[in-house]
Design an enzyme around this catalytic site. Structure first.
Site, PDB file in Angstrom:
ATOM      1  N   TRP A  24      39.244  47.524 -12.955  1.00  0.00           N
ATOM      2  CA  TRP A  24      38.372  46.905 -13.939  1.00  0.00           C
ATOM      3  C   TRP A  24      36.965  47.496 -13.890  1.00  0.00           C
ATOM      4  O   TRP A  24      36.163  47.271 -14.791  1.00  0.00           O
ATOM      5  CB  TRP A  24      38.310  45.396 -13.701  1.00  0.00           C
ATOM      6  CG  TRP A  24      37.536  44.964 -12.478  1.00  0.00           C
ATOM      7  CD1 TRP A  24      37.669  45.432 -11.207  1.00  0.00           C
ATOM      8  CD2 TRP A  24      36.513  43.981 -12.426  1.00  0.00           C
ATOM      9  NE1 TRP A  24      36.801  44.794 -10.361  1.00  0.00           N
ATOM     10  CE2 TRP A  24      36.073  43.889 -11.080  1.00  0.00           C
ATOM     11  CE3 TRP A  24      35.930  43.143 -13.383  1.00  0.00           C
ATOM     12  CZ2 TRP A  24      35.074  43.017 -10.668  1.00  0.00           C
ATOM     13  CZ3 TRP A  24      34.936  42.265 -12.961  1.00  0.00           C
ATOM     14  CH2 TRP A  24      34.515  42.209 -11.627  1.00  0.00           C
ATOM     15  N   ASP A  25      36.681  48.249 -12.810  1.00  0.00           N
ATOM     16  CA  ASP A  25      35.363  48.861 -12.627  1.00  0.00           C
ATOM     17  C   ASP A  25      34.888  49.578 -13.877  1.00  0.00           C
ATOM     18  O   ASP A  25      33.727  49.467 -14.278  1.00  0.00           O
ATOM     19  CB  ASP A  25      35.407  49.904 -11.498  1.00  0.00           C
ATOM     20  CG  ASP A  25      35.945  49.376 -10.191  1.00  0.00           C
ATOM     21  OD1 ASP A  25      36.626  48.337 -10.196  1.00  0.00           O
ATOM     22  OD2 ASP A  25      35.706  50.022  -9.170  1.00  0.00           O
ATOM     23  N   GLU A  46      38.261  38.651  -4.195  1.00  0.00           N
ATOM     24  CA  GLU A  46      39.587  38.780  -3.598  1.00  0.00           C
ATOM     25  C   GLU A  46      39.714  38.048  -2.269  1.00  0.00           C
ATOM     26  O   GLU A  46      40.770  38.094  -1.637  1.00  0.00           O
ATOM     27  CB  GLU A  46      39.919  40.260  -3.423  1.00  0.00           C
ATOM     28  CG  GLU A  46      40.035  40.983  -4.767  1.00  0.00           C
ATOM     29  CD  GLU A  46      40.122  42.490  -4.625  1.00  0.00           C
ATOM     30  OE1 GLU A  46      40.034  42.988  -3.489  1.00  0.00           O
ATOM     31  OE2 GLU A  46      40.258  43.175  -5.652  1.00  0.00           O
ATOM     32  N   LYS A  64      34.098  37.763  -1.322  1.00  0.00           N
ATOM     33  CA  LYS A  64      33.989  39.210  -1.159  1.00  0.00           C
ATOM     34  C   LYS A  64      32.923  39.763  -2.093  1.00  0.00           C
ATOM     35  O   LYS A  64      32.185  40.681  -1.761  1.00  0.00           O
ATOM     36  CB  LYS A  64      35.338  39.881  -1.448  1.00  0.00           C
ATOM     37  CG  LYS A  64      35.344  41.389  -1.217  1.00  0.00           C
ATOM     38  CD  LYS A  64      36.711  41.981  -1.529  1.00  0.00           C
ATOM     39  CE  LYS A  64      36.738  43.490  -1.287  1.00  0.00           C
ATOM     40  NZ  LYS A  64      38.027  44.087  -1.702  1.00  0.00           N
ATOM     41  N   GLN A  65      32.852  39.203  -3.302  1.00  0.00           N
ATOM     42  CA  GLN A  65      31.862  39.640  -4.275  1.00  0.00           C
ATOM     43  C   GLN A  65      31.555  38.498  -5.221  1.00  0.00           C
ATOM     44  O   GLN A  65      32.286  37.509  -5.303  1.00  0.00           O
ATOM     45  CB  GLN A  65      32.364  40.842  -5.075  1.00  0.00           C
ATOM     46  CG  GLN A  65      33.548  40.557  -5.975  1.00  0.00           C
ATOM     47  CD  GLN A  65      34.109  41.826  -6.593  1.00  0.00           C
ATOM     48  OE1 GLN A  65      34.723  42.632  -5.936  1.00  0.00           O
ATOM     49  NE2 GLN A  65      33.876  42.007  -7.873  1.00  0.00           N
TER      50      GLN A  65
END
Length: 838
Positions: free
Chosen positions: A382-383, A514, A626-627
């Site tokens: 998806w980046d 994640e 994680k983010q």
């Protein structure tokens, strides 16, 4: 405490500040892999690692072509229906960087030679990697060496290299030019994975191959011209590659030439009677062509066409064409950060990496590492859509269109994948090269259904910024319709029993974070799915009104029924958006707040990133990220949330965010700037800016973090510039750091080109080309027309908050059910080396 300047983490005695180049004045074998990445050259199709030409020692002797990959069957220890089976990994093509030098039969080994002078320069405007060296030989001679390497932007398939040597005294000199197909070498096909027998395996690295990947089908030498060709076919994928190599030695000294070609090695040897002070320059041209199955002999013929054209043009013109391409890129894409020399250099390095990943990626996507390394196996995530395409859409919209068209080529595979998961429409793969799902860990892979909405978001952003209705009507609408169908089937309506209206829920998904997997009503997923459903319905109705013929064709092509559109609108309107009134925040999912907090402040640094030190089930039991997840949703769909909600959510989630993903700092920086944490915003901006330059995640050796590089632009423009593009408006609410003089950037918008200058005294817009543009500044419309710049005074920079909550501040607060939130750190166990595969 007053505002603090952005910290510069680089050793400036080794890497001096230069606004238009990355310069190295001293070698260090301790970070060989990192510098191979930092000094890589690429054009989006071909990528060459920054290895020295003579180097026998390397972290990775990489030469890559975008999309060229090998396939393998994913072996699951315990298989189940619908698990991904189509493993794919990018593999190195034959490497033609090598040029070896011998003086008096003494080999020049760049990594250990006596070098009184050394400089390596990656020039962002010339698009070249150059070295200038002085070598003292063991016999007392001195060689002045100058090399250049260029992957052409104008000639997509061409690499241009030069190697020039001048000796202080007469001596026999030999130059050996190589093209090598490295097979089964540890530096090329990394040992990785739980069965590798290597302690500390890293799932971010590429897969292992234990058998030959490229099978030779062509090895030829044209006796008349000396041109060499090598050709191969990948064993499983059937993809083919050929390279052609041309040499010219320019010198007044007498020399002889000898060529040798075998299946895996092409060698051209020049033996020169070198005279003192007489330059000897080798010009090496290399062409690469690949295909899904065209015979290598035909690809070699295409290499001949490329090389013939390059020889006719000559070296000077090839370099001029490269400079013109770069001049045009920087004229429309540069972000000038005035008064911040080190920051400016790092910004341009990052933007240059996006250029190298995307410019000539025609017909292919933008891998997570571009074509600078084998990390993430060369996969697309998806980046591309969320972090890279915004920069391309607003600077080089044609490149954004190419990337979206590449996604469109995956649509049939995405339809098949949706059927495998018992859904209608299309489900794009979480990670892929060829369109098939390649993620073996479904909890953090296939379960990330939000990939569909991410593609839709980038598509809508592109069409809104460009008014490219042709793309929307012919290809974009297909992706919007099929992704909306997937959401309609995945979710369901349910009333909560309180007497209120039924809401639309989405269960069993994973958001961008994640560290929390397979949950119900993940906020990011629901918010983005709502966007996707609304966008699909709006696009169908727009095409129906504006282009009836295209509408009828789409209806026939997609089997689209009118009631489907109404269903999407109802689902979007009823979408459940989690909210906890007691805490005043949006839960990341329906159970997230009922977990214990992970006390990150008490977690030892040597236990990070968490994914390499804790079993996923341990991580899943805690509130730890994680983010950025909720925070990212509030950036992308900014108009859906109030300023108060954004601040409350940022205060809650930021202390829980590890930043173990290189993507996280971008969202955190942008939203920290918006809610008022200016120093924190600069801290996160630095984390994105230097993720590779300072190797902050310890894996820069595997290739550039292209998404983070694209996110640097978003942080500058959307974070400090305060730009948003929701609701059909281009709006600005600047948050310029106190110690910055200003930033200047350009935007391509609806056929016009707009220059934006932000200073401490206000924001100024200048129309450089095209028709008048309406923008909004802090809720007020501003019309920008030709002939005069329009300035808007600062009127305040929004709130400036000092400090931010920690996880320990959150511990002790009460949830909506009255229970108290607690915090702890689970014990870590050093992993034993996994058993080697039999």
């Amino acid at each position: 405490m007053g505002a603090q300047p952005l910290e510069d983490p680089l050793d400036r005695t080794r890497f001096p500040v230069d606004p238009w180049a990355l310069v190295e004045l001293r070698q260090d074998l301790g970070d060989l892999g990192k510098t191979e990445t930092l000094f890589a050259v690429a054009n989006g199709y071909i990528g060459l690692r920054g290895n020295p030409e003579e180097g026998r020692v390397a972290h990775e002797h990489g030469a890559y072509v975008n999309g060229f990959h090998e396939t393998f069957r994913i072996r699951h220890a315990e298989d189940a229906y619908g698990f991904a089976t189509a493993g794919q990994t990018m593999v190195s093509v034959p490497d033609a960087k090598g040029i070896r030098l011998y003086v008096d039969d003494e080999p020049f080994l760049a990594t250990v030679a006596d070098l009184p002078r050394y400089e390596r320069r990656l020039d962002f405007r010339a698009g070249t990697l150059a070295r200038t060296l002085t070598w003292r030989t063991a016999s007392g001679n001195t060689a002045q060496i100058a090399t250049t390497r260029m992957v052409s932007f104008a000639e997509r398939h061409l690499v241009v290299m030069t190697y020039e040597v001048t000796l202080r005294r007469d001596a026999p000199l030999t130059l050996v030019s190589l093209a090598i197909n490295r097979q089964d070498g540890e530096d090329e096909y990394h040992v990785s994975g739980p069965d590798s027998g290597v302690l500390g395996w890293d799932p971010r690295k590429a897969e292992t191959f234990r058998s030959r990947v490229l099978r030779p089908e062509l090895a030829s030498l044209d006796e008349a011209t000396g041109r060499i060709a090598l050709g191969y076919r990948a064993t499983n994928s059937g993809m083919t590659v050929a390279l052609g190599v041309d040499h010219t030695l320019e010198t007044e000294c007498p020399f002889t030439r000898q060529d040798k070609v075998t299946d895996d090695l092409a060698e051209t040897r020049f033996t020169v009677a070198a005279r003192a002070g007489a330059p000897i320059r080798l010009v090496k041209l290399v062409a690469y062509h690949t295909s899904r199955g065209v015979p290598p002999a035909e690809l070699a013929a295409r290499c001949d066409l490329t090389l013939d054209r390059a020889r006719r043009a000559g070296l000077d013109k090839l370099r001029r064409d490269q400079r013109e391409f770069l001049d045009d890129f920087w004229a429309r894409s540069d972000v000038e950060v005035r008064g911040q020399g080190a920051t400016q250099q790092a910004v341009r390095w990052n933007l240059f990496q996006v250029l190298q990943a995307a410019a000539r990626a025609e017909g292919a996507g933008i891998p997570a590492k571009g074509v600078t390394g084998s990390g993430y196996s060369g996969h697309h995530f998806w980046d591309s859509e969320i972090y890279v395409l915004p920069f391309l859409t607003y600077s080089s919209p044609g490149w954004a269109r190419n990337a979206l068209r590449y996604r469109h080529t995956m649509l049939d595979a995405a339809r098949r994948r949706a059927r495998e998961l018992s859904e209608g429409g299309a489900l794009f793969p979480w990670r892929t090269i060829n369109g098939e799902e390649a993620s073996a860990f479904y909890a953090a892979g296939t379960a990330q259904y939000h990939i569909d909405a991410d593609v839709a978001y980038a598509l809508v952003q592109y069409v809104s910024a460009t008014d490219d209705c042709d793309f929307l009507a012919r290809e974009g609408i297909d992706m919007l319709v099929e992704t909306a169908r997937m959401w309609q089937g995945l979710g369901f309506m349910r009333a909560d029993g309180s007497g209120g209206p039924a809401e639309f829920h989405i269960h069993g998904v994973t958001g961008p974070d994640e560290y929390t997997a397979v949950v119900n009503d993940n906020l990011f997923t629901n918010v983005m799915a709502r966007f996707n459903l609304r966008a699909a319905a709006a696009a169908v109705r727009q095409i129906e009104r504006a282009n009836p013929l295209a509408y009828r064709e789409a209806v026939a092509r997609l089997g689209l029924a009118p009631e489907e559109v109404a269903d999407w609108e109802r689902a979007a309107a009823a979408m459940h958006i989690p909210y906890d009134a007691a805490l005043g925040i949006h839960p990341q999912d329906d159970q997230f707040l009922f977990k214990e907090l992970w006390d990150l402040a008490a977690t030892p640094a040597d236990q990070r990133p968490l994914l390499l030190h804790y079993h996923p089930l341990v991580i899943y039991r805690f509130q730890v990220l994680k983010q950025a997840d909720v925070v990212m949703a509030e950036f992308l769909c900014s108009h859906e949330f109030t300023a108060e909600q954004k601040l409350a959510d940022f205060d809650y989630y930021d202390p829980l965010t590890t930043g173990d993903s290189s993507l996280s700092a971008v969202a955190q920086a942008i939203m920290a700037a918006e809610v008022g944490y200016q120093e924190l915003a600069q801290k996160y901006f630095a984390a994105a800016l230097y993720v590779d330059l300072d190797d902050l995640h310890g894996n820069a050796a595997d290739g550039v973090h292209v998404a983070s590089a694209g996110g640097v632009w978003s942080t500058l423009v959307c974070g400090f510039g305060g730009m948003r593009d929701g609701c059909g408006r281009l709006s600005f609410d600047p948050r310029l750091p106190e110690l910055w003089e200003g930033i200047t950037f350009q935007l391509a918008y609806k056929g016009a080109r707009l220059a934006v200058e932000l200073t401490q005294t206000g924001i100024q817009f200048t129309l450089l080309a095209g028709a008048a543009v309406e923008v909004w500044v802090r809720g007020e419309p501003v019309l920008v027309t030709a002939g005069a710049a329009v300035s808007v005074p600062p009127a305040g920079q929004g709130p400036r908050l000092i400090g931010a909550p920690t996880a320990r501040d959150i511990a002790g607060t009460r949830r909506s059910d009255g229970s108290v939130i607690t915090a702890s750190v689970p014990p870590a166990v050093d992993p034993a080396p996994p058993e080697s595969a039999a």
